[in-house]
Design a protein around this motif. Sequence first.
Motif, PDB file in Angstrom:
ATOM      1  N   ASP A 104     -19.965 -23.796  11.168  1.00  0.00           N
ATOM      2  CA  ASP A 104     -21.259 -23.450  10.596  1.00  0.00           C
ATOM      3  C   ASP A 104     -21.668 -22.033  10.988  1.00  0.00           C
ATOM      4  O   ASP A 104     -22.147 -21.258  10.144  1.00  0.00           O
ATOM      5  N   ASP A 105     -21.452 -21.677  12.236  1.00  0.00           N
ATOM      6  CA  ASP A 105     -21.801 -20.325  12.690  1.00  0.00           C
ATOM      7  C   ASP A 105     -20.991 -19.271  11.934  1.00  0.00           C
ATOM      8  O   ASP A 105     -21.517 -18.215  11.554  1.00  0.00           O
ATOM      9  N   ALA A 106     -19.696 -19.544  11.727  1.00  0.00           N
ATOM     10  CA  ALA A 106     -18.847 -18.580  11.034  1.00  0.00           C
ATOM     11  C   ALA A 106     -19.275 -18.400   9.584  1.00  0.00           C
ATOM     12  O   ALA A 106     -19.374 -17.273   9.087  1.00  0.00           O
ATOM     13  N   LEU A 110     -20.693 -15.003   7.591  1.00  0.00           N
ATOM     14  CA  LEU A 110     -20.093 -14.506   6.355  1.00  0.00           C
ATOM     15  C   LEU A 110     -21.124 -14.462   5.232  1.00  0.00           C
ATOM     16  O   LEU A 110     -21.214 -13.484   4.489  1.00  0.00           O
ATOM     17  N   ALA A 111     -21.914 -15.526   5.111  1.00  0.00           N
ATOM     18  CA  ALA A 111     -22.904 -15.588   4.041  1.00  0.00           C
ATOM     19  C   ALA A 111     -24.001 -14.547   4.219  1.00  0.00           C
ATOM     20  O   ALA A 111     -24.554 -14.032   3.234  1.00  0.00           O
ATOM     21  N   ALA A 112     -24.311 -14.210   5.478  1.00  0.00           N
ATOM     22  CA  ALA A 112     -25.376 -13.249   5.750  1.00  0.00           C
ATOM     23  C   ALA A 112     -25.037 -11.850   5.233  1.00  0.00           C
ATOM     24  O   ALA A 112     -25.928 -11.023   5.068  1.00  0.00           O
ATOM     25  N   THR A 113     -23.781 -11.580   4.949  1.00  0.00           N
ATOM     26  CA  THR A 113     -23.391 -10.271   4.420  1.00  0.00           C
ATOM     27  C   THR A 113     -23.743 -10.133   2.938  1.00  0.00           C
ATOM     28  O   THR A 113     -23.668  -9.029   2.387  1.00  0.00           O
ATOM     29  N   GLU A 147     -22.232 -29.953   4.205  1.00  0.00           N
ATOM     30  CA  GLU A 147     -23.528 -29.662   4.823  1.00  0.00           C
ATOM     31  C   GLU A 147     -23.660 -28.164   5.125  1.00  0.00           C
ATOM     32  O   GLU A 147     -24.712 -27.567   4.874  1.00  0.00           O
ATOM     33  N   THR A 148     -22.616 -27.572   5.659  1.00  0.00           N
ATOM     34  CA  THR A 148     -22.644 -26.135   5.948  1.00  0.00           C
ATOM     35  C   THR A 148     -22.822 -25.331   4.673  1.00  0.00           C
ATOM     36  O   THR A 148     -23.591 -24.362   4.627  1.00  0.00           O
ATOM     37  N   ALA A 149     -22.095 -25.716   3.627  1.00  0.00           N
ATOM     38  CA  ALA A 149     -22.221 -25.008   2.353  1.00  0.00           C
ATOM     39  C   ALA A 149     -23.639 -25.094   1.817  1.00  0.00           C
ATOM     40  O   ALA A 149     -24.201 -24.100   1.335  1.00  0.00           O
ATOM     41  N   ASP A 150     -24.238 -26.265   1.893  1.00  0.00           N
ATOM     42  CA  ASP A 150     -25.621 -26.425   1.438  1.00  0.00           C
ATOM     43  C   ASP A 150     -26.573 -25.553   2.250  1.00  0.00           C
ATOM     44  O   ASP A 150     -27.497 -24.928   1.696  1.00  0.00           O
ATOM     45  N   ARG A 151     -26.339 -25.482   3.540  1.00  0.00           N
ATOM     46  CA  ARG A 151     -27.249 -24.755   4.431  1.00  0.00           C
ATOM     47  C   ARG A 151     -27.189 -23.245   4.194  1.00  0.00           C
ATOM     48  O   ARG A 151     -28.209 -22.556   4.285  1.00  0.00           O
ATOM     49  N   HIS A 152     -26.011 -22.738   3.863  1.00  0.00           N
ATOM     50  CA  HIS A 152     -25.838 -21.286   3.803  1.00  0.00           C
ATOM     51  C   HIS A 152     -25.520 -20.762   2.404  1.00  0.00           C
ATOM     52  O   HIS A 152     -25.236 -19.564   2.244  1.00  0.00           O
ATOM     53  N   GLY A 153     -25.588 -21.619   1.406  1.00  0.00           N
ATOM     54  CA  GLY A 153     -25.387 -21.159   0.048  1.00  0.00           C
ATOM     55  C   GLY A 153     -23.939 -20.852  -0.302  1.00  0.00           C
ATOM     56  O   GLY A 153     -23.673 -20.074  -1.222  1.00  0.00           O
ATOM     57  N   ALA A 154     -22.991 -21.448   0.419  1.00  0.00           N
ATOM     58  CA  ALA A 154     -21.574 -21.268   0.099  1.00  0.00           C
ATOM     59  C   ALA A 154     -21.192 -22.189  -1.062  1.00  0.00           C
ATOM     60  O   ALA A 154     -21.891 -23.159  -1.373  1.00  0.00           O
ATOM     61  N   THR A 155     -20.083 -21.885  -1.679  1.00  0.00           N
ATOM     62  CA  THR A 155     -19.571 -22.674  -2.799  1.00  0.00           C
ATOM     63  C   THR A 155     -18.414 -23.527  -2.307  1.00  0.00           C
ATOM     64  O   THR A 155     -17.528 -23.038  -1.599  1.00  0.00           O
ATOM     65  N   VAL A 156     -18.424 -24.799  -2.684  1.00  0.00           N
ATOM     66  CA  VAL A 156     -17.402 -25.734  -2.231  1.00  0.00           C
ATOM     67  C   VAL A 156     -16.319 -25.905  -3.295  1.00  0.00           C
ATOM     68  O   VAL A 156     -16.619 -26.172  -4.458  1.00  0.00           O
ATOM     69  N   VAL A 157     -15.070 -25.762  -2.868  1.00  0.00           N
ATOM     70  CA  VAL A 157     -13.928 -26.182  -3.682  1.00  0.00           C
ATOM     71  C   VAL A 157     -13.571 -27.585  -3.189  1.00  0.00           C
ATOM     72  O   VAL A 157     -13.122 -27.747  -2.051  1.00  0.00           O
ATOM     73  N   ASP A 158     -13.801 -28.591  -4.022  1.00  0.00           N
ATOM     74  CA  ASP A 158     -13.723 -29.976  -3.563  1.00  0.00           C
ATOM     75  C   ASP A 158     -12.304 -30.518  -3.667  1.00  0.00           C
ATOM     76  O   ASP A 158     -11.954 -31.259  -4.579  1.00  0.00           O
ATOM     77  N   PHE A 159     -11.487 -30.159  -2.679  1.00  0.00           N
ATOM     78  CA  PHE A 159     -10.105 -30.616  -2.604  1.00  0.00           C
ATOM     79  C   PHE A 159     -10.041 -32.140  -2.576  1.00  0.00           C
ATOM     80  O   PHE A 159      -9.112 -32.747  -3.124  1.00  0.00           O
TER      81      PHE A 159
END
Length: 258
Positions: A104-106, A110-113, A147-159
């Motif tokens: 989550d921290d990582a 990344l998202a903060a950039t 959960e991390t993706a939701d929190r930071h606006g990342a996009t999930v590739v659902d393998f």
Amino acid sequence: MAPHPYTRYVALGDSFTEGVGDVDATRPNGVRGWADRVAEVLASQSEGFGYANLAIRGRKLLPVIAEQLEPALALEPDLVTLYAGANDILRPSVDLDTLATAYDDAVARLAATGARVLVWTAFDPGGSATYRLLRGRFALYSEFVRETADRHGATVVDFWRLREYRDWRYWDADRMHMGPAGHQRMAIEVLDTLGVAHDLAPLPLLDPEPVSRREQVREQVTWVREFAAPWVHRRLTGRSSGDGLAPRYPALTRPAVG
């Protein structure tokens, strides 16, 4: 679809992203992989496009973060992909809560950039006699990724939901890494997830030949001897398949197009 906006793509992770299983002796570390395939499409649509791949096979999540995060941030990407954690899950014991916090921290950094960040759930091993005993771990990992993706606006590739990967023809002979067809299919999934136009098509799959029970046993013995036993030996001796390897593309490079 509109032209894609990406000019600086950086890929982080382990063997999945390095490209292991998709052999190409002309490329660094002797592999190609889905990330190269994606980068080639992106480069074909952008003259100023650059691509870096920092992934190294065998890396667990914490070393991926420790070794790759700062170099990735220094490249100022506008597109980042991160897949890591499977090598932790396959160990005899793993603290998923600790991994979730570090992950989550990582992703937060990344998202903060302002970069577009793609992350992956795990593959669902329910169809595998070898890996399905770890299905609960893979499911928990996938949930903390979401959960991390939701929190930071990342996009999930659902393998997890790509059921075609239950067909072993998508995998390398080692049953641990995708083969060329698997990497091509993943490249298609990534580009579709990004909304990038492309003309990639699935690679043809050879029809499996009938195999007798005796041949199945012989194949299993061969797999244990050539792949499973060496993997266990590396774990017991503290070695990694990535020892001595450097990132394939540590600086932004324009992929070959065409």
